[in-house]
Enzyme design. Structure first.
Site, PDB file in Angstrom:
ATOM      1  CG  MET A   1     131.514  50.222  15.217  1.00  0.00           C
ATOM      2  SD  MET A   1     129.879  50.072  16.537  1.00  0.00           S
ATOM      3  CE  MET A   1     129.120  48.929  15.660  1.00  0.00           C
TER       4      MET A   1
ATOM      5  CG  ASP B   1     128.918  45.720  12.275  1.00  0.00           C
ATOM      6  OD1 ASP B   1     128.322  46.575  11.331  1.00  0.00           O
ATOM      7  OD2 ASP B   1     128.315  44.667  12.519  1.00  0.00           O
TER       8      ASP B   1
ATOM      9  CG  MET C   1     122.846  52.542   8.537  1.00  0.00           C
ATOM     10  SD  MET C   1     123.651  51.030   8.775  1.00  0.00           S
ATOM     11  CE  MET C   1     123.238  50.580  10.514  1.00  0.00           C
TER      12      MET C   1
ATOM     13  CG  HIS D   1     127.778  43.191   8.225  1.00  0.00           C
ATOM     14  ND1 HIS D   1     127.612  44.015   7.235  1.00  0.00           N
ATOM     15  CD2 HIS D   1     127.635  43.981   9.489  1.00  0.00           C
ATOM     16  CE1 HIS D   1     127.262  45.243   7.579  1.00  0.00           C
ATOM     17  NE2 HIS D   1     127.449  45.284   8.794  1.00  0.00           N
TER      18      HIS D   1
ATOM     19  CB  SER E   1     126.463  41.514  12.290  1.00  0.00           C
ATOM     20  OG  SER E   1     127.249  42.362  13.000  1.00  0.00           O
TER      21      SER E   1
ATOM     22  CG  ASP F   1     123.856  46.718   9.549  1.00  0.00           C
ATOM     23  OD1 ASP F   1     123.257  45.968  10.426  1.00  0.00           O
ATOM     24  OD2 ASP F   1     124.880  47.365   9.205  1.00  0.00           O
TER      25      ASP F   1
ATOM     26  CG  MET G   1     129.297  52.138  11.152  1.00  0.00           C
ATOM     27  SD  MET G   1     128.419  51.119  12.336  1.00  0.00           S
ATOM     28  CE  MET G   1     129.286  49.601  11.700  1.00  0.00           C
TER      29      MET G   1
ATOM     30  CG  HIS H   1     128.655  48.974   8.356  1.00  0.00           C
ATOM     31  ND1 HIS H   1     127.571  48.740   9.026  1.00  0.00           N
ATOM     32  CD2 HIS H   1     128.599  50.181   7.765  1.00  0.00           C
ATOM     33  CE1 HIS H   1     126.904  49.922   9.175  1.00  0.00           C
ATOM     34  NE2 HIS H   1     127.573  50.844   8.593  1.00  0.00           N
TER      35      HIS H   1
HETATM   36  C1  DX5 Z   1     124.773  48.401  13.932  1.00  0.00           C
HETATM   37  C2  DX5 Z   1     125.575  47.518  13.098  1.00  0.00           C
HETATM   38  C3  DX5 Z   1     124.906  46.347  12.873  1.00  0.00           C
HETATM   39  C4  DX5 Z   1     124.828  45.447  13.900  1.00  0.00           C
HETATM   40  C5  DX5 Z   1     123.344  44.715  13.663  1.00  0.00           C
HETATM   41  O1  DX5 Z   1     125.592  49.617  14.105  1.00  0.00           O
HETATM   42  O2  DX5 Z   1     126.057  48.266  11.905  1.00  0.00           O
HETATM   43  O3  DX5 Z   1     125.702  45.597  11.623  1.00  0.00           O
HETATM   44  O4  DX5 Z   1     125.549  44.366  14.172  1.00  0.00           O
HETATM   45  O5  DX5 Z   1     122.906  44.079  14.726  1.00  0.00           O
HETATM   46  P1  DX5 Z   1     121.447  43.699  14.944  1.00  0.00           P
HETATM   47  O6  DX5 Z   1     121.207  42.454  13.803  1.00  0.00           O
HETATM   48  O7  DX5 Z   1     121.516  42.936  16.023  1.00  0.00           O
HETATM   49  O8  DX5 Z   1     120.443  44.818  14.954  1.00  0.00           O
HETATM   50 ZN    ZN Z   2     126.766  46.954  10.121  1.00  0.00          ZN
END
Ligand code: DX5
Ligand code: ZN
Length: 221
Positions: free
Chosen positions: A37, A35, A137, A33, A8, A175, A68, A66
Site C-alpha cells: 500500500m 499487501d 475486493m 498474500h 495475508s 479479499d 494497492m 496485491h
Molecule cells: C485489505 C487487504 C487485505 C487484508 C485482508 O485492503 O487487501 O488483503 O489483509 O484482511 P482481512 O482478512 O483481515 O479482512
Molecule cells: Zn489484499
C-alpha cells in the site's frame, strides 16, 4: 475445483515474521498474500520490495502480491526481481490495463487485476484473456479486519460467469472479511482463492485455521 487459501501477512506480527510464514507453510497455505500500500491509492502505507524479498527467503510458496498503489508499473521489475510470483494491480489505477498485464506476464509472473467494491466488472472485461487472476475486493482496500460486504456475493457470481464465458482459467480471488462465517457462501458463489488475514492470524490456532477455512468450502450445507 480446489479452494486455495492465501494468508495475508498484513495481520502477522512483523517482529516475528519468520514464525508467521512458518505457520502458514505448516498449516498448508497455498500461497502467501502480500499487501503493498502506498498511502495514495489507499490511505495506509505498508511495505514494498524489501519485505517481498524477505518473505521470498522464508518460503517457496507462491507470493501473491496485491498492489494497492498508483502507477503500479513503476514497481513491476523490482517486485519480480524480489521474488513475486504474481502481481495484482487495481483496475481503478490502470488506464492501460492490457499493456500492464502483458508486462507482468513478460516478467514471468501471474498477472492479476483487482476491482474495488464500487468498481464494475466491466472495467476488466475487455482484458479477461490477459488475466491469470481476477481479484474481487470484498471490502474497500486499505486495512485488515474489516467486515465483508454482503453485496459482494452477487458480484462474485457475476465474475465467475464472466470468466466461464471467456473459458478463462484465471483464479477468482476474494479479499477482505473472509472468515468461517463468510467463506462457504463466497465459495458457492464461485470464488476459488481466498485471502484471509485476521481470520487466520487472530485465531486461537492459526495453523489449523487454514485447513478449517478450506474445509468449509467442501461442506455442501
Ligand atoms: C485489505 C487487504 C487485505 C487484508 C485482508 O485492503 O487487501 O488483503 O489483509 O484482511 P482481512 O482478512 O483481515 O479482512
Ligand atoms: Zn489484499
Amino acid at each position: 475445483m480446489k479452494a486455495r487459501i492465501a494468508p495475508s501477512i498484513l495481520s502477522a506480527d512483523f517482529g516475528h515474521l519468520a514464525e508467521g510464514i512458518a505457520m502458514c507453510i505448516e498449516g498448508g497455505a497455498d500461497q502467501i498474500h502480500l499487501d503493498v500500500m502506498d498511502g495514495r491509492f489507499v490511505p495506509n502505507i505498508t511495505f514494498g520490495e524489501k519485505v517481498i524479498g524477505t518473505v521470498r527467503k522464508l518460503t517457496s510458496l507462491p507470493l501473491d502480491v496485491h498492489m494497492m498503489v498508483r502507477e503500479p508499473e513503476k514497481y513491476f521489475e523490482s517486485f519480480a526481481g524480489a521474488g513475486a510470483n504474481g502481481m495484482t494491480i487495481h483496475a481503478e489505477v490502470a488506464p492501460h490495463l492490457q499493456r500492464q498485464l502483458t508486462r507482468i506476464r513478460e516478467l514471468g509472473c501471474r498477472a492479476g487485476a483487482a476491482v474495488n467494491p464500487g468498481t464494475s466488472l466491466v472495467a476488466v472485461r475487455e482484458a479477461v484473456m490477459d488475466l491469470d487472476l481476477l481479484l474481487v475486493m470484498t471490502v474497500n482496500p486499505g486495512f485488515g479486519g474489516q467486515a465483508f460486504i454482503p453485496a459482494s456475493l452477487d458480484k462474485v457470481g457475476r465474475a465467475r460467469r464472466m470468466l466461464d464465458e471467456f473459458k478463462s482459467n484465471a483464479q477468482l480471488e476474494v479479499d477482505g472479511g473472509i472468515s468461517r462465517h463468510t467463506i462457504h457462501d463466497v465459495w458457492r458463489a464461485g470464488a476459488d482463492t481466498f485471502v484471509a488475514g485476521n481470520a487466520i492470524f487472530t485465531a486461537d490456532d492459526p495453523k489449523s485455521e487454514i485447513s478449517a477455512l478450506r474445509m468449509l468450502c467442501l461442506v455442501s450445507a
